[in-house]
Design an enzyme around this catalytic site. Sequence first.
Site, PDB file in Angstrom:
ATOM      1  N   PHE A  21       0.861  -1.189   0.000  1.00 44.91           N
ATOM      2  CA  PHE A  21       0.000   0.000   0.000  1.00 44.91           C
ATOM      3  C   PHE A  21       0.903   1.246   0.000  1.00 44.91           C
ATOM      4  O   PHE A  21       0.712   2.179   0.779  1.00 44.91           O
ATOM      5  CB  PHE A  21      -0.931   0.041   1.215  1.00 44.91           C
ATOM      6  CG  PHE A  21      -1.696  -1.237   1.460  1.00 44.91           C
ATOM      7  CD1 PHE A  21      -2.873  -1.488   0.768  1.00 44.91           C
ATOM      8  CD2 PHE A  21      -1.245  -2.178   2.367  1.00 44.91           C
ATOM      9  CE1 PHE A  21      -3.599  -2.657   0.993  1.00 44.91           C
ATOM     10  CE2 PHE A  21      -1.948  -3.353   2.597  1.00 44.91           C
ATOM     11  CZ  PHE A  21      -3.126  -3.586   1.900  1.00 44.91           C
TER      12      PHE A  21
ATOM     13  N   ASP B  34       1.242  -1.504  -4.874  1.00 41.28           N
ATOM     14  CA  ASP B  34      -0.017  -0.781  -4.715  1.00 41.28           C
ATOM     15  C   ASP B  34      -0.946  -1.178  -5.852  1.00 41.28           C
ATOM     16  O   ASP B  34      -0.493  -1.479  -6.964  1.00 41.28           O
ATOM     17  CB  ASP B  34       0.221   0.741  -4.734  1.00 41.28           C
ATOM     18  CG  ASP B  34      -0.880   1.510  -4.032  1.00 41.28           C
ATOM     19  OD1 ASP B  34      -0.636   2.002  -2.918  1.00 41.28           O
ATOM     20  OD2 ASP B  34      -1.991   1.609  -4.587  1.00 41.28           O
TER      21      ASP B  34
ATOM     22  N   CYS C 270      -5.535   2.782  10.538  1.00 40.37           N
ATOM     23  CA  CYS C 270      -6.074   4.123  10.743  1.00 40.37           C
ATOM     24  C   CYS C 270      -7.604   4.058  10.742  1.00 40.37           C
ATOM     25  O   CYS C 270      -8.180   3.045  10.377  1.00 40.37           O
ATOM     26  CB  CYS C 270      -5.605   5.095   9.661  1.00 40.37           C
ATOM     27  SG  CYS C 270      -6.167   4.698   7.999  1.00 40.37           S
TER      28      CYS C 270
ATOM     29  N   ASP D 103       0.778  -0.623   5.420  1.00 37.95           N
ATOM     30  CA  ASP D 103       0.162   0.655   5.801  1.00 37.95           C
ATOM     31  C   ASP D 103      -1.093   0.856   4.947  1.00 37.95           C
ATOM     32  O   ASP D 103      -1.131   1.700   4.055  1.00 37.95           O
ATOM     33  CB  ASP D 103       1.150   1.804   5.600  1.00 37.95           C
ATOM     34  CG  ASP D 103       0.677   3.107   6.234  1.00 37.95           C
ATOM     35  OD1 ASP D 103      -0.379   3.083   6.906  1.00 37.95           O
ATOM     36  OD2 ASP D 103       1.354   4.132   6.050  1.00 37.95           O
TER      37      ASP D 103
END
Length: 333
Positions: A225, A247, A333, A293
């Site tokens: 990512f 990605d 997140c 991430d």
Amino acid sequence: MKALRLKKGCERRALRGHLWIFSNEIEDFDSSIEAGADVSVFDSRGRPVGSGLFSPSSLISVRLHSTKAETPLDGAELKSRIAGAARLRRDWLGEEALAARIVYAEGDSLQGLVVDSFCGTLSAQVLTAGMEKRTEAILDALEEVLEPRGILLRNDPPVRELEGLSREVRVGRGEVERLTPFTLGGLKLVADLHTGQKTGFFFDQRDNYRLLERVAKGAKVLDCFCYSGSWGLNALKYGAVEVHFADISAGALELAKINAEANGFESRADYLNADVLELLKEEKSEYNLVILDPPAYAKNKKSVPAALKGYLNLNKWGMRRVKKGGYLVTCSC
């Protein structure tokens, strides 16, 4: 300023420091008050709770900016708070504040406003009806305090629709290049401010990148990512022998490639355009350092159980790609 009275007991959260007043907490809710208007909030007995900005379309009807009644958020107050936020960032980061988040919305008592600085260019998000009404005053304040070359308004997050606002991206002041150059941690980078994620870049991992200095030297790295490549680029800076940037977005990999070449890392960089989870399942190689991430898995409370399962699965496959004695860097997140 219009006055709003809360139902009995509904002032308790605000008096403890919570900045939001919800629509079902207001007695005789008046949706005719202009969106973004300054309002004074009182408890059921008429005692002042504070002042805030009104949003008739949102469940969050008032965002408080003062514990005093009759305190408008005018141009002078906006400038003072933006200057205070910029001063705090400079005190904390020194020269690195040139490339940093300058305004943290509620964290700087500027609810609904986010501003990132890219070495002379600003990318701002105006996310609430109250801040939308004050856009020109905000732009004036940013120009006076920070003297940027240009200010981009990245007003395209879906949350604006909850405020009854349209989604748009436009230049507010000056000129803003699509690929805006800046420097972070000694690396030469570009950010796609107009169409990149969020404001164009994520500054929140800046301190964590430094941790790679302990483990990156001589390492073979998989940066999952990767977006514009910051994790992998820092690994290369600290001596990684090779980094595979992965990605699903070809545009993200193009940014990572531009950034790798700008820092002379092209001979140690490779790019994998793939669904990361499928890549981890199919990949047979092992790495000294695997970095995960991912974007947010949980957009709301309802999605938390599924997100936890997703994170567990992702980390399971990420760990299988780590060599014995290697490291997994995992984020959420």
